[in-house]
Design an enzyme around this catalytic site. Structure first.
Site, PDB file in Angstrom:
ATOM      1  N   GLN A 108      64.064  47.818 -60.485  1.00 38.66           N
ATOM      2  CA  GLN A 108      64.230  48.671 -59.309  1.00 38.66           C
ATOM      3  C   GLN A 108      65.636  48.639 -58.717  1.00 38.66           C
ATOM      4  O   GLN A 108      66.117  49.656 -58.220  1.00 38.66           O
ATOM      5  CB  GLN A 108      63.218  48.263 -58.237  1.00 38.66           C
ATOM      6  N   GLU A 112      68.340  54.010 -51.498  1.00 38.05           N
ATOM      7  CA  GLU A 112      69.129  52.959 -50.848  1.00 38.05           C
ATOM      8  C   GLU A 112      70.630  53.131 -51.066  1.00 38.05           C
ATOM      9  O   GLU A 112      71.405  52.220 -50.805  1.00 38.05           O
ATOM     10  CB  GLU A 112      68.649  51.594 -51.325  1.00 38.05           C
ATOM     11  N   ASP A 143      66.375  43.149 -58.471  1.00 39.32           N
ATOM     12  CA  ASP A 143      65.038  43.253 -57.885  1.00 39.32           C
ATOM     13  C   ASP A 143      64.176  43.953 -58.920  1.00 39.32           C
ATOM     14  O   ASP A 143      64.307  45.159 -59.143  1.00 39.32           O
ATOM     15  CB  ASP A 143      65.066  44.045 -56.579  1.00 39.32           C
ATOM     16  N   GLU A 165      64.660  38.993 -57.693  1.00 39.43           N
ATOM     17  CA  GLU A 165      63.593  39.231 -56.720  1.00 39.43           C
ATOM     18  C   GLU A 165      62.362  39.808 -57.416  1.00 39.43           C
ATOM     19  O   GLU A 165      62.494  40.645 -58.316  1.00 39.43           O
ATOM     20  CB  GLU A 165      64.105  40.206 -55.657  1.00 39.43           C
ATOM     21  N   ASP A 216      59.191  38.762 -52.571  1.00 38.48           N
ATOM     22  CA  ASP A 216      59.080  39.859 -51.605  1.00 38.48           C
ATOM     23  C   ASP A 216      57.620  40.284 -51.516  1.00 38.48           C
ATOM     24  O   ASP A 216      56.900  39.871 -50.617  1.00 38.48           O
ATOM     25  CB  ASP A 216      59.977  41.014 -52.034  1.00 38.48           C
ATOM     26  N   LYS A 276      61.304  40.913 -44.453  1.00 38.07           N
ATOM     27  CA  LYS A 276      61.250  42.305 -44.019  1.00 38.07           C
ATOM     28  C   LYS A 276      60.418  42.362 -42.740  1.00 38.07           C
ATOM     29  O   LYS A 276      59.224  42.058 -42.761  1.00 38.07           O
ATOM     30  CB  LYS A 276      60.622  43.188 -45.100  1.00 38.07           C
ATOM     31  N   ARG A 316      64.458  48.226 -45.625  1.00 37.36           N
ATOM     32  CA  ARG A 316      63.458  48.895 -46.448  1.00 37.36           C
ATOM     33  C   ARG A 316      64.091  50.155 -47.025  1.00 37.36           C
ATOM     34  O   ARG A 316      65.134  50.611 -46.569  1.00 37.36           O
ATOM     35  CB  ARG A 316      62.208  49.283 -45.637  1.00 37.36           C
ATOM     36  N   SER A 317      63.438  50.736 -48.015  1.00 36.06           N
ATOM     37  CA  SER A 317      64.011  51.936 -48.632  1.00 36.06           C
ATOM     38  C   SER A 317      63.993  53.121 -47.674  1.00 36.06           C
ATOM     39  O   SER A 317      64.827  54.022 -47.777  1.00 36.06           O
ATOM     40  CB  SER A 317      63.280  52.278 -49.929  1.00 36.06           C
ATOM     41  N   LYS A 323      70.255  41.869 -47.481  1.00 41.12           N
ATOM     42  CA  LYS A 323      70.078  42.931 -48.472  1.00 41.12           C
ATOM     43  C   LYS A 323      69.877  44.221 -47.701  1.00 41.12           C
ATOM     44  O   LYS A 323      68.836  44.414 -47.079  1.00 41.12           O
ATOM     45  CB  LYS A 323      68.867  42.613 -49.348  1.00 41.12           C
TER      46      LYS A 323
END
Length: 429
Positions: A163, A205, A242, A285, A312, A337, A366-367, A388
């Site tokens: 990802q 992102e 990730d 991740e 995560d 998060k 977050r995205s 991040k």
């Protein structure tokens, strides 16, 4: 006493054009705090619940009017008159008011918007920068950024299974120089991407989303961009991944469609170990699926002494699940998060538990983001030493980097940039 006199929520849009919750909290003195909540694309099944309306006639069912209504009625009526400086008590009140394990009644998007806005109002009332309000008067460190420069998986419409492919500038002595390094690499990567004939459009992102042949091609492109920018991979800049492995975990196997591979947990751990041998990777991740705890244990035993293994979807910022991971020797880091758990107090408790166990804590966006930059203040205030928050494009990502620049300027010579020291539980090469 900094009494709360009004709480108002509204429906706004996030960086993907989906509705989210924003809240204003007004104190008796006239001070106001405002906060907006992010939203994820690849989500852990045990995250706190983001309340959506489900009305297909509005925003394809993604409206948040019910969450907004919950803030403007039940939450507001309960919290008005309370002292905004009593963050822990207020957050406990929100948790008890919701009454569910995962905040599914009021919505974590409702509780978090209020929790954050109250903290901002209280900091303003106290005359403190938000990071100082969170962290007190002790020494602080700037975070090393994980910069997502090539997107795949659920964050992009391409054939890359992994990802996120990220860079982490580590040889610099300030965050300002680390940010410059990342930006220069990003621009050189754009040139290389264009030269290869790939589109230079960006994902959720802000990273590029080229239809590369596989993970190794993506990492080679990043290394070439690092070198073209005048930096040395492995010395100045480390790499991070990730995997978001839950997204391609099917029937007990890891199905890497882009690579044409179907692997067992052991096989996928070996695959990641091979990548770590070939490239200067320091952090992975979600290297196993959230429900593959045996696979996570295998991965940790294999790579946990030399790589940061970040949970995560595995931990979802939840102290109960994190405690299980610590007890079982699974992973060595947690991604934090704020909307996975739904209040600031629970977020801070997860960071504290991780640190006590010798795990690192990476503060994350977050995205689906907004211009809210609270996570920058959290990263500095809690001395997390890693953040991040996306690539070097899209103002929803840049807003966090710009806030970190302001914080570093404000702290002056009293703040450090940790570089490799951010991986304090590893034998970093």
């Amino acid at each position: 006493m900094s009494a709360i006199v009004d709480i108002i929520a509204r429906e706004i849009l996030d960086s993907r054009g989906n509705p989210t919750v924003e809240a204003d909290v007004l104190l008796e003195s006239g001070v106001m705090g405002r906060a907006a909540v992010p939203s994820g694309a690849s989500t852990g099944s045990r995250e706190a619940i983001e309340l959506r309306d489900g009305d297909a006639a509005r925003y394809l069912g993604k409206g948040v009017l019910q969450a907004v209504e919950n803030v403007n009625t039940e939450i507001s009526e309960t919290l008005i008159g309370l002292d905004a400086e009593e963050q822990a008590f207020i957050d406990r009140t929100l948790i008890e008011l919701d009454g569910t394990e995962n905040k599914s009644r009021l919505g974590a998007n409702a509780t978090l918007a209020v929790s954050m806005a109250i903290a901002k109002a209280a900091a303003e009332e106290a005359g403190l920068p938000l990071y100082r309000y969170f962290g007190g008067s002790g020494p602080m460190a700037m975070p090393v950024p994980m910069m997502n420069v090539i997107n795949g998986g659920a964050h992009a419409n391409n054939s890359l299974d992994i990802q996120e492919c990220m860079i982490m500038p580590v040889s610099m002595t300030s965050f300002r120089e680390a940010l410059r390094c990342g930006a220069e690499i990003f621009h050189h990567l754009k040139k290389l991407t264009d030269k290869k004939g790939y589109p230079t459009t960006v994902g959720d992102e802000g990273g590029f989303a080229p239809n590369v042949g596989g993970t190794e091609e993506a990492l080679n492109m990043i290394q070439d961009a690092i070198a073209a920018a005048g930096y040395e991979p492995g010395r100045d800049v480390l790499l991070a991944l990730d995997c978001a492995a839950s997204e391609f975990y099917k029937d007990g196997q890891y199905v890497l469609a882009g690579e044409g591979l179907t692997l067992s947990s052991e096989g996928f751990a070996d695959y990641l170990a091979t990548l770590a041998d070939r490239f200067p990777i320091v952090s992975i991740e979600d290297g196993m699926a959230e429900n593959d705890w045996a696979g996570w244990k295998t991965l940790t035993d294999k790579l946990g002494r030399r790589l940061q293994l970040v949970g995560d979807d595995l931990f979802v910022t939840n102290t109960r699940i994190l405690e299980q991971g610590i007890d079982q020797g699974v992973a060595n880091s947690i991604l934090i998060k704020i909307n996975q758990i739904g209040t600031l107090s629970e977020t801070f408790a997860a960071v504290e538990m991780a640190k006590r166990a010798g795990y690192t804590a990476v503060i994350s966006h977050r995205s689906g983001e907004t211009e809210d930059s609270t996570i920058a203040d959290i990263a500095v205030g809690l001395n997390a030493m890693q953040i991040k928050t996306g690539s070097l494009s899209r103002s929803d990502r840049i807003s966090k980097y710009n806030q970190l620049l302001r914080i570093e300027e404000d702290l002056g010579d009293t703040v450090s940039y940790p570089g490799r020291r951010a991986f304090y539980n590893l034998r970093v090469r």
